[in-house]
Enzyme design. Structure first.
Site, short mmCIF file in Angstrom:
data_model
loop_
_atom_site.label_atom_id
_atom_site.label_comp_id
_atom_site.label_asym_id
_atom_site.label_seq_id
_atom_site.Cartn_x
_atom_site.Cartn_y
_atom_site.Cartn_z
N ASP A 1 95.76 111.39 70.05
CA ASP A 1 94.60 110.52 69.83
C ASP A 1 93.34 111.30 69.44
OD1 ASP A 1 93.90 111.70 72.20
OD2 ASP A 1 93.69 109.86 73.36
N ASP B 1 76.93 120.48 88.86
CA ASP B 1 76.05 120.25 87.72
C ASP B 1 74.59 120.13 88.14
OD1 ASP B 1 76.14 119.52 84.81
OD2 ASP B 1 75.09 117.75 85.56
N ASP C 1 93.47 116.25 76.70
CA ASP C 1 93.83 115.47 77.88
C ASP C 1 94.50 116.35 78.94
OD1 ASP C 1 96.49 115.74 76.88
OD2 ASP C 1 96.14 114.01 75.59
N ASN D 1 98.74 113.66 73.11
CA ASN D 1 99.28 112.38 72.65
C ASN D 1 98.76 111.92 71.29
OD1 ASN D 1 96.72 111.77 73.36
ND2 ASN D 1 97.20 110.13 74.79
N ASP E 1 95.19 118.37 73.01
CA ASP E 1 95.56 116.95 72.97
C ASP E 1 97.08 116.85 73.01
OD1 ASP E 1 95.80 114.24 72.51
OD2 ASP E 1 95.38 114.40 70.35
N GLU F 1 75.15 125.10 89.25
CA GLU F 1 74.38 125.32 88.01
C GLU F 1 72.92 125.14 88.38
OE1 GLU F 1 74.01 123.59 83.48
OE2 GLU F 1 74.05 122.26 85.19
N HIS G 1 80.05 125.48 77.72
CA HIS G 1 80.02 124.32 76.83
C HIS G 1 78.60 123.90 76.44
CE1 HIS G 1 79.13 122.84 80.76
NE2 HIS G 1 78.80 121.66 80.26
N ASP G 2 77.59 124.53 77.04
CA ASP G 2 76.20 124.21 76.69
C ASP G 2 75.56 125.30 75.85
OD1 ASP G 2 76.21 121.85 78.19
OD2 ASP G 2 75.58 122.89 80.02
N ASP H 1 84.21 119.56 88.41
CA ASP H 1 82.78 119.55 88.07
C ASP H 1 82.17 118.42 88.88
OD1 ASP H 1 80.33 119.82 86.61
OD2 ASP H 1 81.52 120.63 84.94
C1 NOJ Z 1 74.55 120.41 82.59
C2 NOJ Z 1 75.86 120.26 81.90
O1 NOJ Z 1 76.48 121.50 81.80
C3 NOJ Z 1 75.58 119.62 80.56
O2 NOJ Z 1 76.67 119.64 79.69
C4 NOJ Z 1 75.10 118.22 80.82
O3 NOJ Z 1 74.73 117.62 79.61
C5 NOJ Z 1 73.90 118.21 81.77
N1 NOJ Z 1 74.05 119.10 82.87
C6 NOJ Z 1 73.68 116.84 82.31
O4 NOJ Z 1 74.70 116.50 83.20
#
Ligand code: NOJ
Length: 556
Positions: A25, A199, A29, A23, A21, A255, A328-329, A98
């Protein structure tokens, strides 16, 4: 095998909300990303994949896009984005956007128009169906809980959303949708981006009869056989390739939930007709149970070796692998596949990095992985922010399918928020991520685990990654060598070789805290091979014995 820059690259994934970050908040960013480009350059990565930065109501942290040609306000402006692109390119770092085109946000102008009337020119941009006897068109469940169909009063019909109800699925059967998407992609390519991470791209073609799915223990039917790798997915991607991808020297990774080796050979074929590579999910689904990923079960090493080796061997010369243990998943890789107790955290993180970075394919590093960051493992549900986690907790506990105590254990192990906490930059307030209030709590181990310490210390996880990346640049064998698994049945260690022209590598990995005896092939025995990299100072000190989480790469 054809050579290509994207085969020789190492990718680093940024989750912008949690990266840096600038700034105050509490939300990461674009200027924050720019301020860390030198750090990334120093690490040695070639490409950044940045999770969505487009305008979004943030129901799913940006995977719900309301305008594909605008930047999310809290991340900055289009000028900021262009500055990022320039600064990255000046450092010879490429940027992947993405691309989220299985669905949009329900606040996207197309959907706002679409839902107004069945006569709307945008109606068929989405998937609308009549209910059956006052109920949903079929029994499919959404990935984030509940039905995959949402009733809309305005026209007395239901729309499909494979994810949250604020993420309506686009109708790829409609040629106008495809044209809009391809125009938008060309627009970004003209701005100068270097590729796309796509995605859930394996879900864009649905079986048009929309039949009920099997109910496997949850409340809803499984839509996977009807939405993943659907009947027209390859046709759509070949069209995308002709209309966009083939016109630029860019990199693409799809993905591909539910992808098999056979399907991957089509998506990522060496003939360049679709994408460069896909993310497969088999190895991160090991141990999934009745409620899918919501389990506390640990992975089985024999299974992990079998899956990774299958992908290594079967794609060889036909398609290209992407290599990852976290994103991130997924939970943090060191917590899931390694050992995040203080005494083993660094050594096991380095062992896992060796395992992945010595394979054939393009490696992906998820932000913080290079620091050995761990699962957040928050104890309280109120500390979690992720829509999936919160929805599924409610659904499963309310239906009394699982107790809340058990569900909390599953969440601590598998929630996506485990990997979405702020990157730990230093040991100051909020780990140097923000001067304000972070949108999600910083993990309390930041005083021990942070980038400042990692960069300063020569034996850190960070410097180990730096070395692995450098080795890949210097040794073609690491990129292109042929893979062979040596010990499929061993439950504690992973041994494989790579062979290329006259060279050969042996990778030895101990996945346990106990010493393990390994049988090193004669050709690599003492004196004949040199050590390329190891997570111990004196590798193989005791001949044929690997110490706790020891990793050694020997070169002939
Ligand atoms: C896969 C993404 O990596 C995930 O974070 C997202 O929630 C779902 N697709 C839906 O877009």
């Amino acid at each position: 095998m054809k050579k290509a820059w994207w085969k020789e690259s190492v990718v680093y994934q940024i989750y912008p909300k949690s990266f840096k970050d600038s700034n105050g908040d509490g939300v990461g960013d674009i200027q924050g990303i720019i301020s860390k480009l030198d750090y990334l350059k120093e690490l040695g990565v070639d490409v950044l994949w940045i999770s969505p930065m487009y305008a979004s109501p943030m129901d799913d942290n940006g995977y719900d896009i309301s305008d594909y040609r605008a930047i999310y306000e809290e991340y900055g402006t289009m000028e900021d984005f262009k500055a990022l692109l320039k600064e990255a390119h000046d450092r010879k770092i490429k940027i992947l956007m993405d691309l989220v085109v299985n669905h949009t946000s329900d606040e996207h102008a197309w959907f706002i128009e679409s839902r107004k009337s069945i006569e709307s020119p945008y109606r068929d941009y989405y998937i609308w169906k009549n209910g059956k006897q006052g109920k949903e068109p079929n029994n499919w469940g959404a990935c984030f809980g509940g039905s995959a169909w949402e009733y809309d009063k305005q026209t007395d019909m239901y729309y499909l959303h494979c994810f949250s109800k604020k993420q309506p699925d686009l109708n790829w059967e409609n040629p106008r949708v495809r044209t809009e998407v391809f125009d938008m992609m060309n627009w970004w390519c003209e701005i100068g981006i270097d590729g796309f991470r796509m995605d859930v791209i394996s879900m864009i073609s649905k079986v048009q009869t929309y039949p009920d799915g099997e109910v496997n223990g949850g409340l809803y039917g499984n839509s996977s056989p009807f939405v993943m790798n659907g009947p027209r997915v390859h046709e759509f991607l070949q069209e995308m390739n002709r209309e966009v991808l083939s016109r630029y020297d860019i990199m693409t990774v799809g993905e591909a939930a539910g992808v098999t080796v056979e399907e991957a050979k089509k998506y990522a074929n060496e003939d360049d007709s679709e994408l460069n590579m896909v993310f497969q999910f088999e190895h991160v689904s090991i141990g999934d149970g009745r409620f899918g990923k919501w389990t506390t079960k640990r992975f089985d090493l024999v299974e992990l070796k079998r899956i990774l080796s299958k992908w290594q061997t079967e794609l060889k010369g036909k398609a290209w692998n992407s290599l990852y243990l976290g994103n991130h998943d997924q939970p943090r890789s060191v917590s899931r596949f390694g050992d995040d107790r203080p005494e083993y955290r660094e050594v096991s993180a380095k062992m896992l990095a060796t395992c992945i970075h010595m394979m054939q394919g393009t490696p992906y590093i998820y932000q913080g992985e290079e620091l050995g960051m761990t699962n957040a493992g928050f104890e309280q549900l109120t500390d979690y922010r992720d829509i999936e986690t919160l929805n599924i907790y409610q659904e499963l506990t309310e239906a009394k399918l699982i107790s809340s105590e058990e569900m909390m254990q599953c969440i601590k192990a598998r929630s996506r928020d485990n990997a979405r906490t702020p990157v730990q930059w230093d040991d100051g307030a909020n780990a140097g991520f923000t001067t304000g209030n972070p949108w999600i709590a910083v993990i309390d181990n930041y005083k021990e685990i942070n980038a400042a310490d990692q960069v300063a210390r020569a034996d850190s996880v960070y410097h180990y990654y730096q070395k692995l990346i450098q080795l890949r640049k210097e040794n073609e064998i690491i990129v292109y060598g042929t893979y062979e698994l040596l010990n499929p049945e061993d439950t504690n260690t992973f041994m494989y070789t790579r062979t290329y022209e006259k060279e050969k590598l042996l990778v030895l990995l101990n996945f346990t805290e106990k010493e393990q005896l390994v049988s090193i092939p004669e050709e690599f025995s003492t004196g004949k091979a040199s050590c390329m990299i190891s997570n111990y100072e004196n590798p193989l000190q005791k001949e044929n014995i690997l110490r706790a989480y020891e990793a050694v790469v020997l070169k002939l």
